[in-house]
Design a protein around this motif. Structure first.
Motif, PDB file in Angstrom:
ATOM      1  N   LEU A   8       0.708 -11.093 -11.940  1.00 46.75           N
ATOM      2  CA  LEU A   8       0.473 -11.542 -10.566  1.00 46.75           C
ATOM      3  C   LEU A   8       0.487 -10.340  -9.621  1.00 46.75           C
ATOM      4  CD1 LEU A   8       0.124 -14.397  -9.370  1.00 46.75           C
ATOM      5  CD2 LEU A   8       2.463 -14.201  -8.522  1.00 46.75           C
ATOM      6  N   PHE A   9       1.482  -9.465  -9.822  1.00 45.10           N
ATOM      7  CA  PHE A   9       1.621  -8.278  -8.984  1.00 45.10           C
ATOM      8  C   PHE A   9       0.382  -7.395  -9.099  1.00 45.10           C
ATOM      9  CE2 PHE A   9       2.859  -3.766  -9.173  1.00 45.10           C
ATOM     10  CZ  PHE A   9       3.150  -3.575  -7.837  1.00 45.10           C
ATOM     11  N   ALA A  10      -0.091  -7.207 -10.354  1.00 44.62           N
ATOM     12  CA  ALA A  10      -1.264  -6.373 -10.577  1.00 44.62           C
ATOM     13  C   ALA A  10      -2.472  -6.968  -9.863  1.00 44.62           C
ATOM     14  CB  ALA A  10      -1.534  -6.248 -12.070  1.00 44.62           C
ATOM     15  N   ALA A  11      -2.595  -8.312  -9.923  1.00 47.78           N
ATOM     16  CA  ALA A  11      -3.739  -8.980  -9.288  1.00 47.78           C
ATOM     17  C   ALA A  11      -3.697  -8.791  -7.772  1.00 47.78           C
ATOM     18  CB  ALA A  11      -3.714 -10.457  -9.650  1.00 47.78           C
ATOM     19  N   VAL A  12      -2.505  -8.957  -7.184  1.00 44.81           N
ATOM     20  CA  VAL A  12      -2.361  -8.793  -5.733  1.00 44.81           C
ATOM     21  C   VAL A  12      -2.738  -7.369  -5.335  1.00 44.81           C
ATOM     22  CG1 VAL A  12      -0.690  -8.706  -3.845  1.00 44.81           C
ATOM     23  CG2 VAL A  12      -0.648 -10.606  -5.453  1.00 44.81           C
ATOM     24  N   LEU A  13      -2.237  -6.396  -6.130  1.00 43.23           N
ATOM     25  CA  LEU A  13      -2.511  -4.990  -5.827  1.00 43.23           C
ATOM     26  C   LEU A  13      -4.008  -4.711  -5.919  1.00 43.23           C
ATOM     27  CD1 LEU A  13      -0.502  -2.879  -5.022  1.00 43.23           C
ATOM     28  CD2 LEU A  13      -0.616  -1.943  -7.316  1.00 43.23           C
ATOM     29  N   PHE A  14      -4.663  -5.421  -6.837  1.00 42.51           N
ATOM     30  CA  PHE A  14      -6.111  -5.301  -7.013  1.00 42.51           C
ATOM     31  C   PHE A  14      -6.807  -5.605  -5.693  1.00 42.51           C
ATOM     32  CE2 PHE A  14      -9.843  -5.848  -9.746  1.00 42.51           C
ATOM     33  CZ  PHE A  14      -9.514  -4.971 -10.754  1.00 42.51           C
ATOM     34  N   GLY A  15      -6.416  -6.759  -5.111  1.00 40.92           N
ATOM     35  CA  GLY A  15      -7.005  -7.169  -3.844  1.00 40.92           C
ATOM     36  C   GLY A  15      -6.703  -6.178  -2.741  1.00 40.92           C
ATOM     37  N   VAL A  16      -5.455  -5.740  -2.671  1.00 41.03           N
ATOM     38  CA  VAL A  16      -5.031  -4.803  -1.628  1.00 41.03           C
ATOM     39  C   VAL A  16      -5.841  -3.514  -1.712  1.00 41.03           C
ATOM     40  CG1 VAL A  16      -3.124  -3.410  -0.754  1.00 41.03           C
ATOM     41  CG2 VAL A  16      -2.716  -5.742  -1.486  1.00 41.03           C
ATOM     42  N   ALA A  17      -6.040  -3.014  -2.948  1.00 40.46           N
ATOM     43  CA  ALA A  17      -6.783  -1.770  -3.132  1.00 40.46           C
ATOM     44  C   ALA A  17      -8.216  -1.932  -2.662  1.00 40.46           C
ATOM     45  CB  ALA A  17      -6.751  -1.361  -4.604  1.00 40.46           C
ATOM     46  N   TYR A  18      -8.816  -3.117  -2.963  1.00 40.93           N
ATOM     47  CA  TYR A  18     -10.193  -3.358  -2.554  1.00 40.93           C
ATOM     48  C   TYR A  18     -10.300  -3.345  -1.036  1.00 40.93           C
ATOM     49  CZ  TYR A  18     -14.868  -5.229  -2.790  1.00 40.93           C
ATOM     50  OH  TYR A  18     -16.215  -5.369  -2.673  1.00 40.93           O
ATOM     51  N   VAL A  19      -9.363  -4.047  -0.404  1.00 38.82           N
ATOM     52  CA  VAL A  19      -9.351  -4.117   1.063  1.00 38.82           C
ATOM     53  C   VAL A  19      -9.139  -2.727   1.657  1.00 38.82           C
ATOM     54  CG1 VAL A  19      -8.082  -5.023   3.055  1.00 38.82           C
ATOM     55  CG2 VAL A  19      -8.595  -6.506   1.108  1.00 38.82           C
ATOM     56  N   PHE A  20      -8.229  -1.962   1.039  1.00 39.06           N
ATOM     57  CA  PHE A  20      -7.925  -0.616   1.526  1.00 39.06           C
ATOM     58  C   PHE A  20      -9.187   0.248   1.562  1.00 39.06           C
ATOM     59  CE2 PHE A  20      -7.015   3.688  -0.240  1.00 39.06           C
ATOM     60  CZ  PHE A  20      -6.468   4.259   0.890  1.00 39.06           C
ATOM     61  N   ARG A  21      -9.973   0.185   0.459  1.00 37.09           N
ATOM     62  CA  ARG A  21     -11.174   1.007   0.406  1.00 37.09           C
ATOM     63  C   ARG A  21     -12.201   0.530   1.429  1.00 37.09           C
ATOM     64  NH1 ARG A  21     -14.812   1.790  -4.931  1.00 37.09           N
ATOM     65  NH2 ARG A  21     -14.946  -0.446  -4.638  1.00 37.09           N
ATOM     66  N   LEU A  22     -12.318  -0.804   1.520  1.00 38.66           N
ATOM     67  CA  LEU A  22     -13.292  -1.390   2.444  1.00 38.66           C
ATOM     68  C   LEU A  22     -12.966  -0.992   3.885  1.00 38.66           C
ATOM     69  CD1 LEU A  22     -15.591  -3.321   1.626  1.00 38.66           C
ATOM     70  CD2 LEU A  22     -14.250  -5.159   2.661  1.00 38.66           C
ATOM     71  N   VAL A  23     -11.675  -1.177   4.240  1.00 35.86           N
ATOM     72  CA  VAL A  23     -11.232  -0.851   5.608  1.00 35.86           C
ATOM     73  C   VAL A  23     -11.432   0.635   5.869  1.00 35.86           C
ATOM     74  CG1 VAL A  23      -9.211  -0.691   7.115  1.00 35.86           C
ATOM     75  CG2 VAL A  23      -9.613  -2.758   5.778  1.00 35.86           C
ATOM     76  N   GLY A  24     -11.084   1.460   4.872  1.00 34.31           N
ATOM     77  CA  GLY A  24     -11.230   2.903   5.015  1.00 34.31           C
ATOM     78  C   GLY A  24     -12.675   3.275   5.292  1.00 34.31           C
ATOM     79  N   ARG A  25     -13.587   2.634   4.557  1.00 34.08           N
ATOM     80  CA  ARG A  25     -15.007   2.935   4.734  1.00 34.08           C
ATOM     81  C   ARG A  25     -15.480   2.574   6.127  1.00 34.08           C
ATOM     82  NH1 ARG A  25     -17.385   0.920  -1.055  1.00 34.08           N
ATOM     83  NH2 ARG A  25     -16.916   2.830  -2.172  1.00 34.08           N
ATOM     84  N   SER A  26     -15.129   1.371   6.581  1.00 33.93           N
ATOM     85  CA  SER A  26     -15.649   0.939   7.875  1.00 33.93           C
ATOM     86  C   SER A  26     -14.951   1.661   9.026  1.00 33.93           C
ATOM     87  CB  SER A  26     -15.509  -0.584   8.018  1.00 33.93           C
ATOM     88  OG  SER A  26     -14.168  -0.960   7.804  1.00 33.93           O
ATOM     89  N   ALA A  27     -13.668   1.994   8.842  1.00 33.51           N
ATOM     90  CA  ALA A  27     -12.933   2.636   9.933  1.00 33.51           C
ATOM     91  C   ALA A  27     -13.383   4.077  10.136  1.00 33.51           C
ATOM     92  CB  ALA A  27     -11.437   2.590   9.665  1.00 33.51           C
ATOM     93  N   THR A  28     -13.746   4.771   9.049  1.00 35.23           N
ATOM     94  CA  THR A  28     -14.121   6.170   9.194  1.00 35.23           C
ATOM     95  C   THR A  28     -15.626   6.360   9.238  1.00 35.23           C
ATOM     96  OG1 THR A  28     -14.069   6.413   6.822  1.00 35.23           O
ATOM     97  CG2 THR A  28     -12.057   7.002   8.002  1.00 35.23           C
ATOM     98  N   GLY A  29     -16.356   5.261   9.340  1.00 36.29           N
ATOM     99  CA  GLY A  29     -17.810   5.378   9.377  1.00 36.29           C
ATOM    100  C   GLY A  29     -18.356   5.965   8.084  1.00 36.29           C
ATOM    101  N   ASN A  30     -17.866   5.432   6.939  1.00 38.07           N
ATOM    102  CA  ASN A  30     -18.334   5.856   5.619  1.00 38.07           C
ATOM    103  C   ASN A  30     -18.158   7.354   5.346  1.00 38.07           C
ATOM    104  OD1 ASN A  30     -18.992   4.362   3.485  1.00 38.07           O
ATOM    105  ND2 ASN A  30     -21.179   4.159   3.947  1.00 38.07           N
TER     106      ASN A  30
END
Lengths: 398, 333
Positions: A8-30
């Motif tokens: 369960l923990f691994a799955a949650v972290l999976f989602g968090v990592a995806y969001v982290f990359r997505l947010v990072g991309r949009s926040a820094t203008g790719n």
């Protein structure tokens, strides 16, 4: 059940990592940093961040819950504090020697990574303690004092005594003094053994390389045969026989042990020094020295040894670690350095049952770990220095 | 292929010769015991008959060569003699230790050897995949914070004595958080899951001890190849770094990796001594140390021979596998 939570923990972290990359991309203008980040790396960052946060949370948890000591938290705090303390000490040590000393040492310390500085610091500290053990130790190593089993920590409320900061062992000897004398005995014996192994293995190796022929064949085959038996097993077999020889004189066992381990380890030294020697023997300057009519001693000590200095020094460090660990293991098994002498391996074995009290009396459980930690600290330090030396001499940049 | 077969047969023969020499070394070492062996074990209170009985029992009245031949002949047939504890008992009570209900050395060793192999197998099953994965990852992200942290922690793991790692694991996984039992008392007829559970702590200790070495070698072997032209080519083709390493570098780095894995497996089987003593695991290492302490020479001799045989066999395997994985070694110039 535990496995389910982990999944369960691994799955949650999976989602968090995806969001982290997505947010990072949009926040820094790719920005390239986020654009080219593979998912695995994002996951790694999140895992590291989680571990860091959990560590801080765990560190700040209360040590005492309604009078019940939280042993896990205490050990974690001690570990973290110890780590930070050593890192800081190594940093200060390096800083001092970057500014004090001759030009050569200043330059050396400037190029040194922190781990190597830590190693050098540990080696100097151990050498100091083992040479001046008699002056530093508050009590004698065989001295039996007032009470047995005094708890480390020096806090009378928890069964300690300020006169014995690390407590006393099962028959009432001061653990701090025994640790200090242990440095003298264990490290001293390991050092002597390594020197002996180098003397035997090194000189025979160079001799085999210089003379070649039947001597080389004979020695090499003998070493091959000796190396086919695992070192610790062979040492145990020979020590069995040595104890029969020594009879009741237990100090003789220690002497025999030094020779046994020196001979077993000299086979490894022989291999290396022969290989290094063979590379040097074909050099032109050796040819020139031979034509000048120099003797064998001159060839080996004045021409070959100085050129084999770097690999042999690194090997000396590694060999010392092996010998030191072998002696500690033998003592731990009860066949190494014999009792009245204080020795870390024996101390770990004697105090080991206290570890079972860790849950409700964390202070008590520290005693066996101190001696084992003292062994580990030195070998880790030596290995850090050797690693740095090998890295430097191989010139590997990547 | 026949060339390969010839190399393998050659190596096996060489291994046999080595084992033979090792048996001579062990025998000579044991015979360096002072005085008469029978007197030495019986002590001062021994009667003349008891000493004679033991001598008969162990064949000490024959010359060294005959004794060696008898021992070696027995060892080849799978008969390693009777433990001294048994012979001693027989000697003191005037009976012989050749009856039907006598426990021989082989009877003592076989179940323990199985236990040790089980322990080594479990550790290897955890350690090898872990080490190769971590090695590839550290090579991929070399000089990153992750790589440096791994470097420091693996160096520390290599240099710590096994009993230190063992006690740290006991402290955290058995005493503070009771996940696994700290005593590995295994007996025959145990359920597999229970057995695995009790083997876990010694297996984890061994895993920590060997993973570091294997991981560092994997990393070094891969990084060594990264300067090669074909790696450059693969990179210029636009392959991802992961693909370059797994598809192009790893197969070529296989020989050193296999060698170090086999060597570490040899370490697993022989280096279990300390770990078995800490966890009271009923393996061959524990038996060996106990026999060393009571000077039970037949058992010590036999254990030594078995350890050496396993060690030589695994080194041979390393040799042969690295030849198979590297065509250049198959056709030496």
């Amino acid at each position: 059940m535990t496995l389910l939570y982990l999944a369960l923990f691994a799955a949650v972290l999976f989602g968090v990592a995806y969001v982290f990359r997505l947010v990072g991309r949009s926040a820094t203008g790719n920005a390239p940093f986020f654009r080219d980040m593979p998912f695995g790396v994002a996951y790694g960052y999140m895992l590291a961040a989680f571990l860091l946060l959990f560590g801080i949370y765990y560190y700040l948890k209360p040590v005492d819950l309604e009078g019940v000591p939280q042993a896990g938290v205490m050990f974690f705090r001690w570990a973290v504090q110890g780590f930070i303390m050593f890192a800081a000490a190594a940093f200060v040590f390096r800083l001092i020697f970057r500014n004090v000393g001759t030009e050569g040492t200043k330059k050396l310390f400037r190029s040194m990574p922190l781990t190597a500085a830590f190693g050098v610091m540990i080696i100097i500290a151990y050498a100091f303690v083992s040479i001046f053990a008699g002056l530093i130790a508050p009590y004698g190593q065989e001295e039996i004092l007032g009470a047995a089993n005094i708890v480390p920590g020096g806090n009378p409320a928890m069964g300690g005594n300020p006169e014995y900061p690390l407590g006393t062992d099962q028959i009432g000897r001061d653990i701090l003094s025994r640790l200090i004398y242990g440095a003298q005995n264990t490290v001293g014996i390991a050092f002597v053994t390594t020197c002996l192994a180098f003397f035997i293995g090194g000189s025979l190796g160079f001799l085999a390389a210089t003379l070649g022929g039947w001597l080389d064949q004979l020695l090499s085959r003998a070493v091959d045969a000796l190396m086919a038996i695992p070192a610790l097993i062979f040492a145990l077999l020979l020590i069995t026989i040595a104890t029969a020889w020594a009879g009741s004189a237990s100090w003789q066992v220690t002497i025999y042990m030094i020779f046994i381990i020196a001979i077993i380890d000299s086979t490894r030294v022989f291999r290396l020094s022969r290989a290094v020697g063979l590379n040097i023997v074909v050099m032109d300057y050796i040819e020139a020295a031979k034509l000048r009519g120099e003797g064998l001693g001159y060839l080996v000590f004045r021409e070959m040894l100085p050129n084999a200095y770097a690999p042999l020094l690194a090997e000396f460090g590694l060999r010392f670690c092996f010998v030191f660990l072998t002696i500690a293991s033998l003592s731990f098994l009860g066949v190494g350095i014999q009792p009245p002498l204080a020795d870390w391996g024996t101390m770990v074995r004697d105090l080991s049952q206290f570890i079972n009290f860790a849950a409700f009396a964390p202070n008590v459980a520290v005693a066996p770990l101190l001696a084992a930690g003292a062994i580990a600290l030195l070998t880790v330090g030596v290995n850090f220095v050797v690693d740095w030396m090998l890295h430097k001499s191989s010139g590997l940049k990547e | 292929m026949s060339g390969l077969l010839r190399i393998i047969v050659q190596r096996l023969l060489l291994g046999l010769v080595t084992l033979f020499v090792v048996s001579i070394i062990i025998f000579v070492a044991v015979n360096a015991l002072p005085g008469d062996f029978a007197e030495a074990i019986l002590g001062q209170g021994a009667t003349e008959e008891a000493v004679t009985a033991i001598r008969e029992q162990l064949g000490l009245n024959q010359n060294a060569f005959t004794r060696y031949a008898t021992w070696l002949g027995g060892a080849v047939r799978g008969d390693l003699g009777v433990p001294l504890s048994q012979a001693l008992f027989a000697g003191n009570f005037g009976t012989t230790a050749t009856g039907t209900d006598v426990i021989t050395v082989v009877d003592q060793i076989i179940p323990r050897l199985k236990n040790t192999l089980f322990l080594a197998g479990v550790s290897a099953a955890i350690a090898v995949p872990l080490a190769v994965t971590l090695g590839v990852l550290t090579a991929l992200y070399r000089n990153s914070a992750f790589d440096k942290a791994m470097n420091v922690s693996t160096l520390s793991a290599i240099s710590s004595p096994e009993f230190f790692i063992a006690y740290i694991l006991i402290l955290f996984l058995a005493v503070l958080n009771p996940v696994f039992p700290s005593l590995s008392n295994i007996f025959p007829g145990m359920e597999f899951s229970e057995r695995l559970n009790r083997t876990m702590l010694p297996a984890l200790t061994l895993t920590l001890a060997v993973t570091a070495q294997m991981m560092r070698m994997t990393r070094a072997a891969i990084i060594n190849l990264l300067a090669s032209p074909y790696i450059e080519m693969a990179r210029l083709k636009g392959l991802s770094p992961m693909r370059v390493i797994v598809k192009h570098a790893l197969p070529n780095a296989l020989a050193p990796i296999i060698t170090v894995i086999a060597l570490n497996l040899a370490f697993l089987v022989t280096g279990v001594v300390v770990v078995e003593v800490v966890f009271v695991y009923p393996g061959i290492g524990q038996l060996f140390v106990d026999s060393v302490k009571i000077r039970d020479i037949p058992v010590v001799q036999a254990c030594c021979l078995i350890f050496a045989a396993v060690y030589i066999l695994l080194n041979l395997t390393a040799d042969i596998l690295s030849i198979i994985s590297n065509p250049r070694l198959r056709h030496p110039k």
